[in-house]
Structure formats: C-alpha cells, structure tokens
Design a protein around this motif. Structure first.
Motif, mmCIF file in Angstrom:
data_model
loop_
_atom_site.group_PDB
_atom_site.id
_atom_site.type_symbol
_atom_site.label_atom_id
_atom_site.label_comp_id
_atom_site.label_asym_id
_atom_site.label_seq_id
_atom_site.Cartn_x
_atom_site.Cartn_y
_atom_site.Cartn_z
ATOM 1 N N VAL A 193 0.853 -1.190 0.000
ATOM 2 C CA VAL A 193 0.000 0.000 0.000
ATOM 3 C C VAL A 193 0.887 1.238 0.000
ATOM 4 O O VAL A 193 1.751 1.398 0.871
ATOM 5 C CB VAL A 193 -0.942 0.002 1.227
ATOM 6 N N PHE A 194 0.660 2.108 -1.001
ATOM 7 C CA PHE A 194 1.435 3.333 -1.167
ATOM 8 C C PHE A 194 0.529 4.544 -0.951
ATOM 9 O O PHE A 194 -0.500 4.660 -1.616
ATOM 10 C CB PHE A 194 1.990 3.423 -2.591
ATOM 11 N N ASP A 195 0.915 5.440 -0.049
ATOM 12 C CA ASP A 195 0.231 6.721 0.131
ATOM 13 C C ASP A 195 0.975 7.748 -0.712
ATOM 14 O O ASP A 195 2.104 8.136 -0.398
ATOM 15 C CB ASP A 195 0.239 7.141 1.605
ATOM 16 N N VAL A 196 0.345 8.167 -1.798
ATOM 17 C CA VAL A 196 0.994 9.018 -2.794
ATOM 18 C C VAL A 196 0.785 10.498 -2.454
ATOM 19 O O VAL A 196 -0.307 10.907 -2.053
ATOM 20 C CB VAL A 196 0.414 8.720 -4.200
ATOM 21 N N ASP A 255 -5.656 9.035 -2.872
ATOM 22 C CA ASP A 255 -4.204 9.144 -2.998
ATOM 23 C C ASP A 255 -3.480 7.857 -2.600
ATOM 24 O O ASP A 255 -2.315 7.894 -2.220
ATOM 25 C CB ASP A 255 -3.697 10.321 -2.164
ATOM 26 N N VAL A 256 -4.184 6.734 -2.714
ATOM 27 C CA VAL A 256 -3.604 5.441 -2.349
ATOM 28 C C VAL A 256 -3.543 4.536 -3.581
ATOM 29 O O VAL A 256 -4.521 4.395 -4.307
ATOM 30 C CB VAL A 256 -4.414 4.768 -1.224
ATOM 31 N N VAL A 257 -2.373 3.930 -3.779
ATOM 32 C CA VAL A 257 -2.187 2.901 -4.808
ATOM 33 C C VAL A 257 -1.849 1.608 -4.085
ATOM 34 O O VAL A 257 -1.051 1.596 -3.145
ATOM 35 C CB VAL A 257 -1.052 3.281 -5.785
ATOM 36 N N SER A 275 7.770 10.650 -3.870
ATOM 37 C CA SER A 275 6.364 10.676 -4.280
ATOM 38 C C SER A 275 5.414 10.058 -3.263
ATOM 39 O O SER A 275 4.205 10.063 -3.478
ATOM 40 C CB SER A 275 6.197 9.924 -5.610
ATOM 41 N N PHE A 276 5.955 9.542 -2.182
ATOM 42 C CA PHE A 276 5.114 8.868 -1.192
ATOM 43 C C PHE A 276 5.168 9.588 0.149
ATOM 44 O O PHE A 276 6.223 10.056 0.568
ATOM 45 C CB PHE A 276 5.524 7.401 -1.056
#
Length: 97
Positions: free
Chosen positions: A8-11, A49-51, A82-83
């Motif tokens: 889980v990435f918070d962008v 904003d999550v990938v 970017s995160f």
C-alpha cells in the motif's frame, strides 16, 4: 505454494499522474518475468491518494530476481519523494495455513 504480497502506497497528491505512469510501466515489465504469477496496481476508490500493488510470485527466488531488475531501480528512482510515508508491505498467508 506461491507467495502473495500486497503493498500500500500513500501518494503525494500532486504526484499521482507521474506515479500512475511509473506503476503501469513497472507492472507491464514485471508481468513478463518468469516467476511473476500476478503483478497489478490499483487506485483505491475510498482513498484517492492510495495505490495498492497486488503481487503473486512462484517463490522467493523469483522475488529476489525481480528486485534486481533494472526497471525496478528505475521505478524507485522515478518515484522517489512521491510517497507520504514508506509503503506498507504485507506478505499474505491464508488463514489456517
């Protein structure tokens, strides 16, 4: 048994377009690897904003080889800064396994 991983990435909000492009290229290249059973990126519908990266690998050796690929280093360089925070990595195991 394969190895399933979810990341889980918070962008950072204003970087979503460039991050999306980088993820697409990473996914396209990673799917061609011999040990990659699944490699897909999704944007959360609840958290804009999550990938979420969903991976399934044949074994640990396939993961280790993947991490040494030049396009993985390129992805990391392109998305640096970017995160919001380091990604949450989840190696998954079936309940009762």
């Amino acid at each position: 048994m394969s190895i399933e991983i979810t990341v889980v990435f918070d962008v950072v909000p204003d970087r979503m377009d460039s991050v999306t492009a980088a993820f697409q290229e990473l996914c396209d290249a990673s799917r061609e690897e011999e040990g990659a059973l699944r490699f897909d990126a999704f944007r959360s519908e609840e958290h804009r904003d999550v990938v979420v990266l969903v991976e399934d690998w044949a074994d640990q050796e396939a993961i280790d080889l993947h991490m040494k690929e030049p396009y993985v280093a390129d992805f990391l360089a392109r998305t640096e800064g970017s995160f919001v925070r380091p990604p949450y990595v989840h190696r998954l195991r079936a309940l009762g396994a």
